[in-house]
Enzyme design. Structure first.
Site, PDB file in Angstrom:
ATOM      1  N   GLY A  33       0.068  -3.237   5.745  1.00  0.00           N
ATOM      2  CA  GLY A  33       0.180  -4.632   6.142  1.00  0.00           C
ATOM      3  C   GLY A  33      -1.138  -5.352   5.900  1.00  0.00           C
ATOM      4  O   GLY A  33      -1.987  -4.851   5.159  1.00  0.00           O
ATOM      5  N   ARG A  92     -13.802  -7.086  -0.853  1.00  0.00           N
ATOM      6  CA  ARG A  92     -13.018  -7.086   0.393  1.00  0.00           C
ATOM      7  C   ARG A  92     -12.474  -5.682   0.697  1.00  0.00           C
ATOM      8  O   ARG A  92     -12.004  -4.973  -0.179  1.00  0.00           O
ATOM      9  CB  ARG A  92     -11.880  -8.089   0.234  1.00  0.00           C
ATOM     10  CG  ARG A  92     -10.938  -8.177   1.426  1.00  0.00           C
ATOM     11  CD  ARG A  92      -9.701  -7.343   1.217  1.00  0.00           C
ATOM     12  NE  ARG A  92      -8.762  -7.460   2.320  1.00  0.00           N
ATOM     13  CZ  ARG A  92      -7.766  -6.599   2.526  1.00  0.00           C
ATOM     14  NH1 ARG A  92      -7.579  -5.598   1.718  1.00  0.00           N
ATOM     15  NH2 ARG A  92      -6.963  -6.755   3.547  1.00  0.00           N
ATOM     16  N   VAL A  93     -12.574  -5.268   1.946  1.00  0.00           N
ATOM     17  CA  VAL A  93     -12.001  -3.987   2.380  1.00  0.00           C
ATOM     18  C   VAL A  93     -11.068  -4.280   3.547  1.00  0.00           C
ATOM     19  O   VAL A  93     -11.433  -5.021   4.470  1.00  0.00           O
ATOM     20  CB  VAL A  93     -13.104  -3.004   2.836  1.00  0.00           C
ATOM     21  CG1 VAL A  93     -12.487  -1.711   3.342  1.00  0.00           C
ATOM     22  CG2 VAL A  93     -14.069  -2.714   1.691  1.00  0.00           C
ATOM     23  N   THR A  95       0.870  -1.169   0.000  1.00  0.00           N
ATOM     24  CA  THR A  95       0.000   0.000   0.000  1.00  0.00           C
ATOM     25  C   THR A  95       0.902   1.212   0.000  1.00  0.00           C
ATOM     26  O   THR A  95       2.096   1.058   0.156  1.00  0.00           O
ATOM     27  CB  THR A  95      -0.834  -0.095   1.288  1.00  0.00           C
ATOM     28  OG1 THR A  95      -1.708  -1.167   1.123  1.00  0.00           O
ATOM     29  CG2 THR A  95      -1.585   1.144   1.640  1.00  0.00           C
TER      30      THR A  95
HETATM   31  N1  ASP Z   1      -3.255  -2.687   4.347  1.00  0.00           N
HETATM   32  C1  ASP Z   1      -3.645  -3.064   3.012  1.00  0.00           C
HETATM   33  C2  ASP Z   1      -4.905  -3.887   3.070  1.00  0.00           C
HETATM   34  O1  ASP Z   1      -5.001  -4.791   3.882  1.00  0.00           O
HETATM   35  C3  ASP Z   1      -2.611  -3.810   2.257  1.00  0.00           C
HETATM   36  C4  ASP Z   1      -1.192  -3.321   2.429  1.00  0.00           C
HETATM   37  O2  ASP Z   1      -0.900  -2.489   3.257  1.00  0.00           O
HETATM   38  O3  ASP Z   1      -0.325  -3.818   1.677  1.00  0.00           O
HETATM   39  O4  ASP Z   1      -5.759  -3.663   2.249  1.00  0.00           O
END
Ligand code: ASP
Length: 299
Positions: free
Chosen positions: A232, A209-210, A181
């Site tokens: 994450g 999905r969120v 992200t």
């Molecule tokens: N936090 C993001 C999510 O779970 C993914 C990421 O940070 O890579 O959608």
């Protein structure tokens, strides 16, 4: 890092990414700080930095977002918040180039979060053109994921690959048999704080999905004492309200470096997580994985 109250922008390109991509984070932080130094607010700086990361194409956000399991849908989440009351987010938005700009536009409506089709329709009304371009890089990543899903190693720690087949909710047949992200936190010389973050979501995931990124207090938080952005695996991050937990520690006087380190340590080692944060005089970043990141400080 301790610093006088000077404007600063800190960026990350996702827990589990590569430090080879620090250059994009550096460019984004510089872009954000230029906005602040040119008279923009902390929010202008955080958003400008986040747009630069979305446009980079190497990170899982905006133009680089992961493809959904059907190999063609892209669902994105983004959020903005500052210490002056701005709050806006989008979840599962499709066909826009810069979800973080749509999140900022949502902050001007009577709502704080718009999702799915309503979010996309809002984007059109607000003047954001339709954008759905898929790069070779995105396709290659998708093929790699499909290969992983077809194997024995879980694509998501602790989740059987079969689960995605068992609960398949795309309108195309599934093609297999049984995270990064971006985020920016900013401080301006007047002592305002802001956060902006954006993601293509975690992969693999079911349609709709969120994760944590557009959820206040989980993926992001900004208040009078600082700003925090988290990256994450969202399903784990939301259970700890991680951004607000770290913010609370900072507001209570904990050094920022210690607060981000403790935040990361709350999650088990096998779960990717990263945190960046600023307060009045400090900034810090930490992750239990490699995480591209950068800080630029106004001199
Ligand atoms: N936090 C993001 C999510 O779970 C993914 C990421 O940070 O890579 O959608």
């Amino acid at each position: 890092m301790t610093q006088e109250m000077k404007a600063t922008v800190v960026t990350h390109g996702g827990a589990g990414g590569s430090r080879d991509q620090d250059d994009g984070c550096q460019f984004a932080a510089r872009t954000g700080l230029d906005r602040v130094a040119g008279g923009g607010s902390a929010l202008d700086g955080a958003v400008a930095a986040c747009v630069a990361l979305e446009d980079d194409g190497r990170y899982n956000a905006g133009s680089g977002s992961v493809l959904c399991l059907d190999g063609r849908t892209v669902e994105m989440d983004a959020a903005v918040m500052d210490s002056q009351g701005t709050l806006g987010a989008v979840a599962c938005i499709q066909r826009v180039k810069n979800p973080v700009l749509v999140a900022q536009a949502v902050s001007r409506t009577p709502h704080w979060l718009l999702a799915g089709e309503g979010a996309e329709r809002f984007a059109r009304t607000a003047g954001f053109p339709l954008y759905h371009e898929i790069s070779e890089r995105q396709r290659a990543k998708h093929l790699k994921l499909m290969a992983t899903l077809g194997g024995k190693e879980p694509a998501t720690p602790g989740v059987a690959n079969r689960a995605f087949a068992d609960y398949w909710n795309y309108d195309t047949p599934r093609e297999f048999t049984p995270c990064d992200t971006v985020g920016a936190v900013a401080r301006d010389a007047a002592g305002n704080f802001a956060v902006a973050c954006s993601t293509g979501g975690s992969a693999p995931s079911l349609l709709g999905r969120v994760g944590d990124t557009p959820i206040i207090g989980s993926g992001f938080y900004a208040g009078a004492e600082g700003a925090v952005a988290v990256t994450g695996i969202g399903e784990h991050i939301v259970r700890h309200l991680l951004a607000y937990t770290v913010y609370g520690w900072i507001a209570g006087g904990m050094p920022v470096e210690e607060a981000v380190r403790r935040g990361v340590a709350l999650l088990p080692k096998e779960i990717d997580v990263g945190v960046i944060a600023v307060n009045r005089t400090e900034a810090a970043m930490d992750s239990n994985r490699e995480m591209p990141c950068a800080q630029v400080l106004h001199d």
